[in-house]
Design an enzyme around this catalytic site. Structure first.
Site, PDB file in Angstrom:
ATOM      1  CB  THR A  65      -0.936  -0.003   1.222  1.00  0.00           C
ATOM      2  OG1 THR A  65      -1.795  -1.139   1.145  1.00  0.00           O
ATOM      3  CG2 THR A  65      -1.787   1.255   1.275  1.00  0.00           C
ATOM      4  CE1 TYR A  79      -3.753  -0.437  -1.489  1.00  0.00           C
ATOM      5  CE2 TYR A  79      -5.677   0.582  -0.502  1.00  0.00           C
ATOM      6  CZ  TYR A  79      -4.571  -0.226  -0.399  1.00  0.00           C
ATOM      7  OH  TYR A  79      -4.287  -0.844   0.791  1.00  0.00           O
ATOM      8  CB  THR A 145      -0.100  -3.389   6.352  1.00  0.00           C
ATOM      9  OG1 THR A 145      -1.307  -3.325   5.590  1.00  0.00           O
ATOM     10  CG2 THR A 145       0.604  -2.044   6.327  1.00  0.00           C
ATOM     11  CG  ASP A 146      -3.031  -7.484   3.552  1.00  0.00           C
ATOM     12  OD1 ASP A 146      -3.433  -6.571   4.295  1.00  0.00           O
ATOM     13  OD2 ASP A 146      -3.614  -7.804   2.498  1.00  0.00           O
ATOM     14  CE  LYS A 218      -3.736  -4.608   8.000  1.00  0.00           C
ATOM     15  NZ  LYS A 218      -3.679  -4.643   6.526  1.00  0.00           N
ATOM     16  CD  GLU A 339       0.194 -36.343  30.722  1.00  0.00           C
ATOM     17  OE1 GLU A 339       1.195 -36.988  30.344  1.00  0.00           O
ATOM     18  OE2 GLU A 339       0.273 -35.244  31.311  1.00  0.00           O
TER      19      GLU A 339
END
Length: 381
Positions: A65, A79, A145-146, A218, A339
């Site tokens: 981005t 975008y 950022t993903d 994120k 366990e």
């Protein structure tokens, strides 16, 4: 007819005087020109000396981005990610050159939801090449950022240097009103050039917050304050143009790491299974059939496994497939509880979320298949 001769008024000497005056003027012009050249040379020399004194920071670009473009300034979704080249991003923030001498290198141009193991390996190898140069003070990586947190953690495990590596991105494309990318980039360069940022592992710096690449995740789909470190908090903050560090990472990282990717061209297949109500063994069997060398189970609560899935995971361990228990809760420690999980040979993922547990398991499997050794790695990293 004879004309009377003119009196000697010195008119015949006028050309000589003009020559002398011209010579004098030319001499003054030459002197002024030399002074101007000298001043320019001194200014250039001072500028070069100042540039030579600035830290050198390499910027590696992967798209995302922060390099995205949209049809209008108000468009912040839908975008084209990774559209702009790194030099365009650098040129958009000329103030960077006041703090560091930077170089830009385009590794890939992708939307980070398309991140691959090959890109991770390329980045790790390139970081180690650059950081081996004594002239390079630090590295900034621009990223979508993903999956930014995954790249940051992978580099935290594979970079072999104390020098700062700062991974950044943006939540708004470069064309948006109040785009966050330019300030994030400036802050990242200043952080990579800051000696106080050394030996703190790979850093993530967005929205004036400094996080550990190990702990950060994120947390929001669109908000600029999306990156959080649940439970453990930030390493520091950026305020008033300065970096303020509050703590150091406690786990092994970077130059302390035992993992070496210099000769690797691929990573073992590790799949993530996400539990839910009415879960069964279908996806576990599919992962085994696909050739997974490891499975990370994103369990409920403290890494709990649905009763219909548990037998398939136990069978996977018997076939030599490492199974790590993580949690879908987003925070907390996955620690020994049932366990039968211990008897089955399941490994606790500790505080790592599923996507980060997958990366550590991939690297662990490049060194060993021993569940006890893998468990040790999850304790230390």
């Amino acid at each position: 007819m004879n004309r009377p001769s003119r009196p000697d008024t010195g008119a015949d000497k006028t050309p000589d005087r003009r020559v002398r005056m011209l010579t004098k003027t030319t001499g003054q012009t030459d002197m002024n020109f030399k002074k101007t050249l000298l001043a320019a040379a001194l200014t250039l020399s001072a500028g070069l000396a100042m540039a030579a004194d600035l830290p050198q920071v390499a910027i590696l670009a992967t798209g995302g981005t922060i390099a995205g473009t949209a049809a209008s300034a108000t468009q912040t979704t839908g975008y084209k990610a990774g559209d702009l080249a790194i030099q365009t991003l650098i040129d958009a923030v000329p103030q960077i050159k006041d703090y560091a001498t930077v170089t830009g290198e385009q590794i890939v141009k992708i939307s980070s939801n398309n991140l691959t193991d090959q890109v991770l390996l390329t980045l790790a190898k390139r970081c180690n090449e650059l950081l081996a140069d004594p002239k390079v003070s630090g590295i900034v990586i621009t990223h979508g950022t993903d999956t930014l947190e995954e790249t940051a953690f992978f580099l935290n495990l594979t970079v072999k240097s104390k020098k700062p590596v700062v991974v950044i991105g943006a939540m708004r494309p470069a064309t948006a009103i109040s785009a966050d990318g330019p300030m994030n980039l400036l802050n990242a360069v200043k952080l990579a050039a800051d000696p106080k940022a050394q030996d703190r592992g790979v850093l993530v710096a967005l929205n004036d917050q400094i996080s550990s690449g190990r702990d950060v995740t994120k947390s929001n789909t669109t908000n600029v304050a999306t990156f959080k470190s649940p439970d453990l908090g930030y390493l520091g903050y950026i305020a008033g143009g300065k970096n303020y560090f509050l703590r150091n990472p406690a786990m092994r990282h970077t130059h302390q790491s035992e993992f070496d990717v210099s000769k690797l061209d691929k990573l073992p297949r590790v799949d993530i299974l996400y539990t839910h109500a009415s879960d069964d063994r279908v996806l576990a069997d599919a992962a085994i059939a696909a050739g997974a060398k490891g499975i990370v189970h994103a369990g409920s609560g403290n890494g709990s496994v649905h009763g219909q899935t548990e037998p398939a995971l136990a069978e996977a361990v018997q076939k030599g497939i490492a199974v790590v228990l993580s949690s879908r809760t987003g925070s907390g420690v996955v620690c020994p509880n049932e366990e039968q999980y211990n008897k089955a040979g399941f490994i606790e993922g500790r505080t790592l979320n599923p996507q980060k547990a997958r990366l550590l398991l991939q690297l662990a499997l490049t060194k060993t298949n021993d569940p006890k050794e893998i468990a040790r790695m999850f304790e230390e990293y």
